[in-house]
Design a protein around this motif. Structure first.
Motif, PDB file in Angstrom:
ATOM      1  N   LYS A 150       0.863  -1.181   0.000  1.00 29.81           N
ATOM      2  CA  LYS A 150       0.000   0.000   0.000  1.00 29.81           C
ATOM      3  C   LYS A 150       0.899   1.231   0.000  1.00 29.81           C
ATOM      4  O   LYS A 150       1.775   1.362   0.869  1.00 29.81           O
ATOM      5  CB  LYS A 150      -0.937  -0.015   1.199  1.00 29.81           C
ATOM      6  N   LEU A 151       0.695   2.101  -0.958  1.00 30.07           N
ATOM      7  CA  LEU A 151       1.547   3.276  -1.140  1.00 30.07           C
ATOM      8  C   LEU A 151       0.704   4.532  -0.965  1.00 30.07           C
ATOM      9  O   LEU A 151      -0.045   4.935  -1.870  1.00 30.07           O
ATOM     10  CB  LEU A 151       2.172   3.261  -2.538  1.00 30.07           C
ATOM     11  N   PRO A 152       0.771   5.161   0.216  1.00 33.34           N
ATOM     12  CA  PRO A 152       0.053   6.429   0.385  1.00 33.34           C
ATOM     13  C   PRO A 152       0.685   7.524  -0.448  1.00 33.34           C
ATOM     14  O   PRO A 152       1.913   7.582  -0.604  1.00 33.34           O
ATOM     15  CB  PRO A 152       0.188   6.711   1.889  1.00 33.34           C
ATOM     16  N   LEU A 153      -0.129   8.373  -1.018  1.00 32.53           N
ATOM     17  CA  LEU A 153       0.355   9.468  -1.853  1.00 32.53           C
ATOM     18  C   LEU A 153       0.235  10.779  -1.094  1.00 32.53           C
ATOM     19  O   LEU A 153      -0.835  11.114  -0.576  1.00 32.53           O
ATOM     20  CB  LEU A 153      -0.440   9.547  -3.161  1.00 32.53           C
ATOM     21  N   GLU A 154       1.347  11.501  -1.052  1.00 31.21           N
ATOM     22  CA  GLU A 154       1.338  12.798  -0.397  1.00 31.21           C
ATOM     23  C   GLU A 154       0.506  13.779  -1.225  1.00 31.21           C
ATOM     24  O   GLU A 154       0.438  13.684  -2.452  1.00 31.21           O
ATOM     25  CB  GLU A 154       2.768  13.322  -0.263  1.00 31.21           C
ATOM     26  N   LYS A 155      -0.105  14.724  -0.526  1.00 32.39           N
ATOM     27  CA  LYS A 155      -0.842  15.775  -1.227  1.00 32.39           C
ATOM     28  C   LYS A 155       0.155  16.815  -1.699  1.00 32.39           C
ATOM     29  O   LYS A 155       0.576  17.692  -0.953  1.00 32.39           O
ATOM     30  CB  LYS A 155      -1.886  16.397  -0.303  1.00 32.39           C
ATOM     31  N   ALA A 156       0.579  16.663  -2.959  1.00 31.17           N
ATOM     32  CA  ALA A 156       1.578  17.570  -3.528  1.00 31.17           C
ATOM     33  C   ALA A 156       1.075  18.117  -4.849  1.00 31.17           C
ATOM     34  O   ALA A 156       0.156  17.571  -5.470  1.00 31.17           O
ATOM     35  CB  ALA A 156       2.902  16.828  -3.745  1.00 31.17           C
ATOM     36  N   ARG A 157       1.690  19.201  -5.282  1.00 32.16           N
ATOM     37  CA  ARG A 157       1.278  19.831  -6.530  1.00 32.16           C
ATOM     38  C   ARG A 157       1.538  18.922  -7.721  1.00 32.16           C
ATOM     39  O   ARG A 157       0.716  18.796  -8.615  1.00 32.16           O
ATOM     40  CB  ARG A 157       2.051  21.153  -6.699  1.00 32.16           C
ATOM     41  N   ARG A 158       2.698  18.247  -7.736  1.00 30.52           N
ATOM     42  CA  ARG A 158       3.024  17.435  -8.905  1.00 30.52           C
ATOM     43  C   ARG A 158       2.258  16.113  -8.862  1.00 30.52           C
ATOM     44  O   ARG A 158       1.923  15.584  -7.803  1.00 30.52           O
ATOM     45  CB  ARG A 158       4.527  17.203  -8.993  1.00 30.52           C
ATOM     46  N   LEU A 159       1.993  15.588 -10.047  1.00 26.26           N
ATOM     47  CA  LEU A 159       1.224  14.361 -10.182  1.00 26.26           C
ATOM     48  C   LEU A 159       2.127  13.138  -9.998  1.00 26.26           C
ATOM     49  O   LEU A 159       3.196  13.061 -10.592  1.00 26.26           O
ATOM     50  CB  LEU A 159       0.568  14.301 -11.563  1.00 26.26           C
ATOM     51  N   PRO A 160       1.701  12.157  -9.199  1.00 27.05           N
ATOM     52  CA  PRO A 160       2.475  10.926  -9.056  1.00 27.05           C
ATOM     53  C   PRO A 160       2.244   9.995 -10.245  1.00 27.05           C
ATOM     54  O   PRO A 160       1.256  10.119 -10.980  1.00 27.05           O
ATOM     55  CB  PRO A 160       1.930  10.311  -7.763  1.00 27.05           C
ATOM     56  N   SER A 161       3.163   9.058 -10.423  1.00 24.33           N
ATOM     57  CA  SER A 161       3.054   8.116 -11.541  1.00 24.33           C
ATOM     58  C   SER A 161       3.829   6.852 -11.223  1.00 24.33           C
ATOM     59  O   SER A 161       4.653   6.804 -10.303  1.00 24.33           O
ATOM     60  CB  SER A 161       3.587   8.744 -12.838  1.00 24.33           C
ATOM     61  N   ILE A 162       3.569   5.822 -12.008  1.00 26.62           N
ATOM     62  CA  ILE A 162       4.304   4.560 -11.928  1.00 26.62           C
ATOM     63  C   ILE A 162       4.733   4.153 -13.326  1.00 26.62           C
ATOM     64  O   ILE A 162       3.941   4.215 -14.280  1.00 26.62           O
ATOM     65  CB  ILE A 162       3.458   3.444 -11.278  1.00 26.62           C
ATOM     66  N   MET A 163       5.991   3.757 -13.459  1.00 28.77           N
ATOM     67  CA  MET A 163       6.519   3.127 -14.666  1.00 28.77           C
ATOM     68  C   MET A 163       6.824   1.682 -14.307  1.00 28.77           C
ATOM     69  O   MET A 163       7.728   1.399 -13.521  1.00 28.77           O
ATOM     70  CB  MET A 163       7.794   3.854 -15.121  1.00 28.77           C
ATOM     71  N   ASN A 164       6.021   0.769 -14.849  1.00 32.48           N
ATOM     72  CA  ASN A 164       6.199  -0.649 -14.550  1.00 32.48           C
ATOM     73  C   ASN A 164       7.280  -1.218 -15.465  1.00 32.48           C
ATOM     74  O   ASN A 164       7.212  -1.057 -16.689  1.00 32.48           O
ATOM     75  CB  ASN A 164       4.882  -1.393 -14.752  1.00 32.48           C
ATOM     76  N   ILE A 165       8.283  -1.873 -14.889  1.00 29.01           N
ATOM     77  CA  ILE A 165       9.403  -2.340 -15.718  1.00 29.01           C
ATOM     78  C   ILE A 165       9.584  -3.860 -15.734  1.00 29.01           C
ATOM     79  O   ILE A 165      10.245  -4.383 -16.625  1.00 29.01           O
ATOM     80  CB  ILE A 165      10.726  -1.657 -15.316  1.00 29.01           C
ATOM     81  N   HIS A 166       9.002  -4.558 -14.768  1.00 31.29           N
ATOM     82  CA  HIS A 166       9.071  -6.029 -14.785  1.00 31.29           C
ATOM     83  C   HIS A 166       7.771  -6.574 -14.218  1.00 31.29           C
ATOM     84  O   HIS A 166       7.340  -6.167 -13.145  1.00 31.29           O
ATOM     85  CB  HIS A 166      10.228  -6.557 -13.925  1.00 31.29           C
ATOM     86  N   GLY A 167       7.159  -7.526 -14.923  1.00 31.25           N
ATOM     87  CA  GLY A 167       6.007  -8.228 -14.370  1.00 31.25           C
ATOM     88  C   GLY A 167       4.715  -7.441 -14.410  1.00 31.25           C
ATOM     89  O   GLY A 167       4.694  -6.222 -14.520  1.00 31.25           O
TER      90      GLY A 167
END
Length: 304
Positions: A250-267
């Motif tokens: 579980k990855l909580p996301l901070e309330k920040a101006r920039r947008l979070p993202s994920i780049m999946n690289i394996h699996g």
């Protein structure tokens, strides 16, 4: 909301063959190979696509001040350097460019050139250019392997060598100064443009800024489990997450101006019950928690 992104593709004289296969890209006989896919990008020269349209975010760079690439090399990139924010704003009306790399695949003895060797000064480097030396001989040469990590601050001279496939996270900037290009010609038989004076303006020759520790070098990142925070820059926080099949995080996301993202690289993974394939990128808006399940052994990059 979770937004699935389609990258822009970039053919280069130094590109390899892997991106065409990994990303199922169209083959064009006689064209330069694919050197980069810009997985998360709002740069005008290569925006990502979201729902078939160019990725656009509110307030542009303030909300997405970083970009993510996949890179594959059959030949070395030019020896190059990126400017600081201050220099880039003054001379290019742009931000500067800090970068970081995770090596995904590497041929035996593949090299990342990064920083000046001990004893190299601005004067000795200029003499090398004047005397048409092989300028790679002035740079540190690190033999790389999968799971290696490097941070490349602005002002660091560098070149990605042949036989490397990597993921790169960088500031959202297209400013690159080539200082030397292996004396090669492009597909039109002409040398590519160099930016020698600007390069010399911004290269950091301080010995303390040309060490492996300065580059935050790490090894064996894919052999660990869980979340690793690797570097925090003012425009992105870069973390790597490794999970075994069936594990969750579980990855909580901070309330920040920039947008979070994920780049999946394996699996293959699911994020909040939505499937994300390997070598694909997703962007998040108004998500406070990411519930990630590994359907296979997996590694992904988290930008927050």
């Amino acid at each position: 909301m979770i937004y699935y992104l389609t990258p822009s593709t970039h053919r280069t004289i130094w590109g390899g063959k892997k991106l065409e296969h990994l990303k199922n890209l169209p083959h064009v006989e006689g064209a330069d190979p694919y050197g980069e896919t810009w997985e998360i990008s709002i740069l005008p020269k290569g925006p990502s696509l979201c729902d078939g349209k160019n990725l656009v975010v509110d307030e542009s760079v303030e909300e997405l001040p970083y970009m993510v690439k996949l890179i594959d090399t059959a030949a070395a990139l030019s020896i190059q350097v990126h400017p600081t924010d201050e220099y880039a704003r003054l001379h290019e009306n742009s931000s500067g460019k800090a970068e970081c790399y995770v090596i995904l695949e590497a041929e035996k003895n593949a090299i990342l050139y990064l920083g000046m060797k001990p004893g190299v000064t601005k004067e000795s480097f200029q003499d090398g250019l004047k005397n048409k030396k092989n300028m790679s001989e002035f740079l540190n040469a690190f033999i790389v392997k999968p799971g290696d990590f490097f941070f490349t601050p602005p002002g660091t001279i560098h070149a990605i060598g042949a036989g490397i496939t990597m993921a790169e996270v960088q500031q959202s900037s297209g400013i690159t100064y080539r200082v030397w290009d292996w004396d090669r010609l492009d597909s039109a038989g002409k040398p590519r443009e160099l930016h020698v004076q600007k390069s010399l303006d911004v290269i950091n020759f301080d010995p303390a800024a040309n060490t492996k520790s300065y580059f935050k070098a790490r090894e064996g990142l894919f052999s660990t489990e869980g979340k690793l925070d690797l570097v925090e820059h003012e425009t992105f926080k870069f973390s790597l997450v490794n999970l075994k099949k069936g594990q969750t995080i579980k990855l909580p996301l901070e309330k920040a101006r920039r947008l979070p993202s994920i780049m999946n690289i394996h699996g293959k993974i699911t994020i909040n019950n939505q499937s994300v394939e390997k070598y694909s990128a997703v962007l998040f808006r108004n998500e406070s928690l990411l519930d990630v399940v590994a359907l296979e052994d997996t590694s992904f990059i988290l930008m927050t």
